[in-house]
Scaffold this active site. Sequence first.
Site, PDB file in Angstrom:
ATOM      1  N   ARG A 206     -13.461   1.363  -4.438  1.00  0.00           N
ATOM      2  CA  ARG A 206     -13.876   1.836  -3.121  1.00  0.00           C
ATOM      3  C   ARG A 206     -14.955   2.895  -3.308  1.00  0.00           C
ATOM      4  NH1 ARG A 206     -10.124   2.412   0.718  1.00  0.00           N
ATOM      5  NH2 ARG A 206     -11.784   3.581   1.735  1.00  0.00           N
TER       6      ARG A 206
ATOM      7  N   ASP B 234       0.882  -1.168   0.000  1.00  0.00           N
ATOM      8  CA  ASP B 234       0.000   0.000   0.000  1.00  0.00           C
ATOM      9  C   ASP B 234       0.921   1.219   0.000  1.00  0.00           C
ATOM     10  OD1 ASP B 234      -2.196   1.996   0.963  1.00  0.00           O
ATOM     11  OD2 ASP B 234      -3.315   0.163   0.596  1.00  0.00           O
ATOM     12  N   ASP B 235       0.497   2.313   0.563  1.00  0.00           N
ATOM     13  CA  ASP B 235       1.288   3.544   0.508  1.00  0.00           C
ATOM     14  C   ASP B 235       2.649   3.343   1.202  1.00  0.00           C
ATOM     15  OD1 ASP B 235       1.805   6.192  -0.051  1.00  0.00           O
ATOM     16  OD2 ASP B 235      -0.021   6.950   0.892  1.00  0.00           O
TER      17      ASP B 235
ATOM     18  N   SER C 286     -10.159   4.058  -6.547  1.00  0.00           N
ATOM     19  CA  SER C 286     -10.804   4.830  -5.478  1.00  0.00           C
ATOM     20  C   SER C 286     -11.646   5.973  -6.033  1.00  0.00           C
ATOM     21  CB  SER C 286      -9.737   5.385  -4.522  1.00  0.00           C
ATOM     22  OG  SER C 286      -9.001   4.339  -3.965  1.00  0.00           O
TER      23      SER C 286
ATOM     24  N   LYS D 232      -3.703  -0.949  -6.998  1.00  0.00           N
ATOM     25  CA  LYS D 232      -4.658  -0.120  -6.258  1.00  0.00           C
ATOM     26  C   LYS D 232      -4.310   1.326  -6.559  1.00  0.00           C
ATOM     27  CE  LYS D 232      -5.874   1.225  -1.484  1.00  0.00           C
ATOM     28  NZ  LYS D 232      -5.816   0.855  -0.059  1.00  0.00           N
TER      29      LYS D 232
ATOM     30  N   ASP E  72      -5.159   5.057  -5.761  1.00  0.00           N
ATOM     31  CA  ASP E  72      -5.808   5.963  -4.823  1.00  0.00           C
ATOM     32  C   ASP E  72      -6.092   7.312  -5.490  1.00  0.00           C
ATOM     33  OD1 ASP E  72      -6.812   6.741  -2.374  1.00  0.00           O
ATOM     34  OD2 ASP E  72      -5.046   6.112  -1.236  1.00  0.00           O
TER      35      ASP E  72
ATOM     36  N   ASP F 281     -12.477   4.913   4.558  1.00  0.00           N
ATOM     37  CA  ASP F 281     -11.478   3.905   4.945  1.00  0.00           C
ATOM     38  C   ASP F 281     -11.952   3.138   6.172  1.00  0.00           C
ATOM     39  OD1 ASP F 281      -9.895   5.060   3.034  1.00  0.00           O
ATOM     40  OD2 ASP F 281      -8.254   5.578   4.407  1.00  0.00           O
TER      41      ASP F 281
END
Length: 413
Positions: A215, A80-81, A190, A156, A158, A219
């Site tokens: 999404r 992830d980030d 997202s 993913k 964002d 969160d």
Amino acid sequence: MKVVGFVLMTMMVAGVVQGLDNGLALTPPMGWLAWERFRCNVDCVNDPQNCISESLFMVMADLMVSEGYRDLGYDIVSLDDCWLDHERDDEGKLQPDPTRFPSGIASLANYMHDRKLRFGIYEDYGSHTCAGYPGILGHLETDARTFADWGVDYVKLDGCNADPADMDEGYPAFGYHLNKTGRPMMYSCSWPDYQALTGMTPNYTAIINTCNLWRNYNDIQDSWASVTAIIDHYGDKQDFMVPHAGPGHWNDPDMLIVGNFGLSYEQSKTQMAIWAILSAPLIMSVDLRTIRPEYKAILQNRDIIAVNQDPLGIQGKRIYKENGIEIWSKPVTPVKHGNHSYALAFMNRKDDGTPTKVSHSLRSLGLTSPDGYVITDLYDHLQYGTVLPDDQLVLEVNPSGVVILSCRLVVAT
Ligand code: GLA
């Protein structure tokens, strides 16, 4: 129609974008993602076991295999980030933080592939990720190519530090570049979440044609309040949301937090059951080194995973909500003469300390097949035998807990 295998069908004509058709995610994706549990911990000097580094992902990958998660379908391990360096390299390409990912991302992807796992990466459509690392804006083609070269299987994307109004163009454009690489990569967006936050109405026709999952709400955090807020959102908006889900394209209510700090045993069973009914991606975010056996058993419940992975891919709905009891229903296989089988989840939202008795006929819950249904409790495996539509189903549901039943259609010979 979705086609298995990679087919390049994305076209951009006068701002109209048609189609993700990458043949991926025909059932909801399953895997492990770092964010909810490990966040942006970059302090490998003082916290080497928990910081975002290649060794964390390698350890989790090993456990996905040795502890049996992969063989149950959890086969994606995703960054992830906070994996990136703060600067692009001299050629303008993304690069990982060199001290925390010294072997490079291609090597980490290989590590996953050697273990028959798929490798996921995180980026952001804007100028920077939510944690302030370089985003893809202005580099869409290069970054898609880099991901393909590295062997990425899942992206993913964002939406921090971007204008949500640009996303109708930007997310499909990146999808186009992903497809153009020729490497099938699952695309997690997202886009609708950031648009909804600014009051825009997301264009789900475009989203479905671009993303494998998306999404659309806040969160998830490590608490029951967060889980129930998500469940309420999905229930309240179900008539709008349910039609968007299906093989290849899924609503994503965010990660499973089962096994962390915030949920009780009953609450954990509830999250797993409702995520199964919602046909949600089952993306765990938990420390697989320390998860307690009873929580691991929840995540590894084969029958509940089968509800989630049912090939029809129908997202379930909340069909009853009264006096603190909710009933959620998902049509599943086998289907005969137009009648479905069902998974039913009875959720107790009350906290008054003692189980609540719930009693309904199957008919009142929409299960009307005259030959009845063979009913099994998917947590305690209690068998109810064959239940006819007008028989009364009587259950006890624990506070903040759930009973999830398989109601398998009886097919008369
Ligand atoms: C956003 C996303 C989260 C996570 C963080 C990382 O908040 O919704 O899932 O990726 O950014 O910074």
